[in-house]
Design an enzyme around this catalytic site. Structure first.
Site, mmCIF file in Angstrom:
data_model
loop_
_atom_site.group_PDB
_atom_site.id
_atom_site.type_symbol
_atom_site.label_atom_id
_atom_site.label_comp_id
_atom_site.label_asym_id
_atom_site.label_seq_id
_atom_site.Cartn_x
_atom_site.Cartn_y
_atom_site.Cartn_z
ATOM 1 N N THR A 156 0.825 -1.203 0.000
ATOM 2 C CA THR A 156 0.000 0.000 0.000
ATOM 3 C C THR A 156 0.861 1.255 0.000
ATOM 4 O OG1 THR A 156 -1.689 -1.170 1.269
ATOM 5 C CG2 THR A 156 -1.822 1.223 1.228
ATOM 6 N N TYR A 199 -13.390 -3.949 -2.721
ATOM 7 C CA TYR A 199 -14.511 -3.547 -3.579
ATOM 8 C C TYR A 199 -15.498 -4.696 -3.815
ATOM 9 C CZ TYR A 199 -17.468 -1.465 -7.079
ATOM 10 O OH TYR A 199 -18.580 -1.010 -7.743
ATOM 11 N N TYR A 211 -2.909 -10.211 4.821
ATOM 12 C CA TYR A 211 -2.940 -8.788 5.142
ATOM 13 C C TYR A 211 -4.378 -8.354 5.374
ATOM 14 C CZ TYR A 211 -2.078 -3.738 4.409
ATOM 15 O OH TYR A 211 -2.009 -2.358 4.525
ATOM 16 N N ARG A 235 -9.474 -0.171 4.546
ATOM 17 C CA ARG A 235 -9.248 0.060 3.123
ATOM 18 C C ARG A 235 -10.061 -0.882 2.236
ATOM 19 N NH1 ARG A 235 -4.920 3.121 1.203
ATOM 20 N NH2 ARG A 235 -3.534 3.961 2.800
ATOM 21 N N LYS A 259 -0.481 -9.919 8.826
ATOM 22 C CA LYS A 259 -0.284 -8.491 9.082
ATOM 23 C C LYS A 259 -1.641 -7.958 9.510
ATOM 24 C CE LYS A 259 0.731 -3.966 7.067
ATOM 25 N NZ LYS A 259 1.034 -3.182 5.850
ATOM 26 N N ILE A 308 5.063 -4.429 10.450
ATOM 27 C CA ILE A 308 5.280 -3.986 9.072
ATOM 28 C C ILE A 308 4.936 -2.509 9.092
ATOM 29 C CG2 ILE A 308 4.565 -4.210 6.669
ATOM 30 C CD1 ILE A 308 4.088 -7.179 7.202
#
Length: 296
Positions: free
Chosen positions: A48, A111, A137, A142, A165, A207
């Site tokens: 990202t 999405y 992740y 997001r 993560k 991270i």
């Protein structure tokens, strides 16, 4: 027992762009060297923070290839290869494996999203298609998708799925996950303001976005904790909190790109729809950087 990819700090690297908007590989090399010299334990490329979502397929592949070659085994390279299209994610992941990435960072589908059963099927399909360890992740702010603790448990049996993560920001859910997994997956903080709390629950590290700017100090948080100086780790975490908050006062990686530009590691250029920081926010960021002794 599954092998731990890294312990400590993996920097989620920015991607430097030149004035023509192309990846500046000379600056990327400088950034990689700076991070390794400052003691980070691993590097994440094309995540990202690296603006991978705006890269062409060729750029994405070339960037991972370059990072692997330039790092030359000094620290593990973790390649971002996630997508909301499973077949596309598999292609990215296979390329990263072919060029020598040490591990893969696979974000949840955004999405179009997925059910929890859909996540199990998707991650299993990806893990079956590659021969490198995978970090799941989870960043629901997001993607709109949260990986539930019970879903982690189902995925933990796959030999190629080794870590998480966790960036859901919900410490109660993280505690639930740790209790349910009982050590079956390594856990890394995906939030710089939660490094010490997650380490206290058995996490292996972070991270980090912060470590682009202050790698040595971010590593020191983890080192103090692992040496048993929990109070010292917490003190440093708190001292860095104003800078951490400034680095997220606008959407990542807008602030960290500005910070690294002021430090000379890149032009302050982002790819649309991201744009340079608002003036007041940038002034706040620079003030926090100066307070930490950074010359900007």
């Amino acid at each position: 027992m599954k092998k731990t990819i890294f312990t400590g700090v993996a920097t989620a690297l920015i991607t430097p762009f030149d004035k023509k908007g192309q990846i500046d590989y000379g600056k990327l090399a400088e950034l990689i060297d700076f991070q390794i010299e400052e003691g980070v334990n691993a590097l994440v490329i094309c995540g990202t923070t690296g603006e991978a979502s705006t890269m062409t397929d060729e750029e994405h592949e070339d960037c991972i290839t370059f990072a692997v070659k330039h790092t030359a085994g000094r620290v593990p390279v973790i390649a971002g290869a996630g997508s909301n299209d499973t077949a596309y994610a598999i292609n990215l992941a296979r390329h990263a494996c072919d060029v020598g990435a040490d591990a893969l960072l696979m974000v949840t589908p955004y999405y179009n999203k997925a059910t929890q059963n859909g996540l199990v099927r998707m991650y299993t399909e990806i893990a079956d298609a590659v021969d490198k360890p995978i970090i799941l992740y989870n960043v629901p702010s997001r993607t709109g998708v949260n990986i539930e603790p019970s879903t982690y448990l189902k995925l933990a049996d796959h030999p190629n799925i080794v870590a998480i993560k966790e960036a859901n920001g919900n410490l109660s859910k993280i505690v639930e996950t740790v209790a349910l997994l009982d050590g079956k997956l390594d856990i890394y903080s995906g939030n710089d303001d939660q490094i010490v709390p997650l380490l206290s629950m058995g996490g292996k590290g972070v991270i980090s976005v912060l470590s682009n700017v202050m790698p040595k100090q971010t590593v020191e948080i983890c080192n103090r904790f692992f040496k048993g100086d929990v109070a010292g780790a917490a003190k440093l975490q708190c001292e860095l909190l104003p800078l951490i908050n400034a680095l997220f006062c606008e959407v990542n990686p807008v602030p960290v790109k500005a910070a690294m530009a002021h430090m000379g590691y890149t032009e302050n250029l982002l790819r649309s729809p991201l744009y340079p920081m608002e003036e007041a926010n940038e002034a706040r960021l620079l003030s926090c950087m100066r307070a930490q002794g950074l010359k900007v």
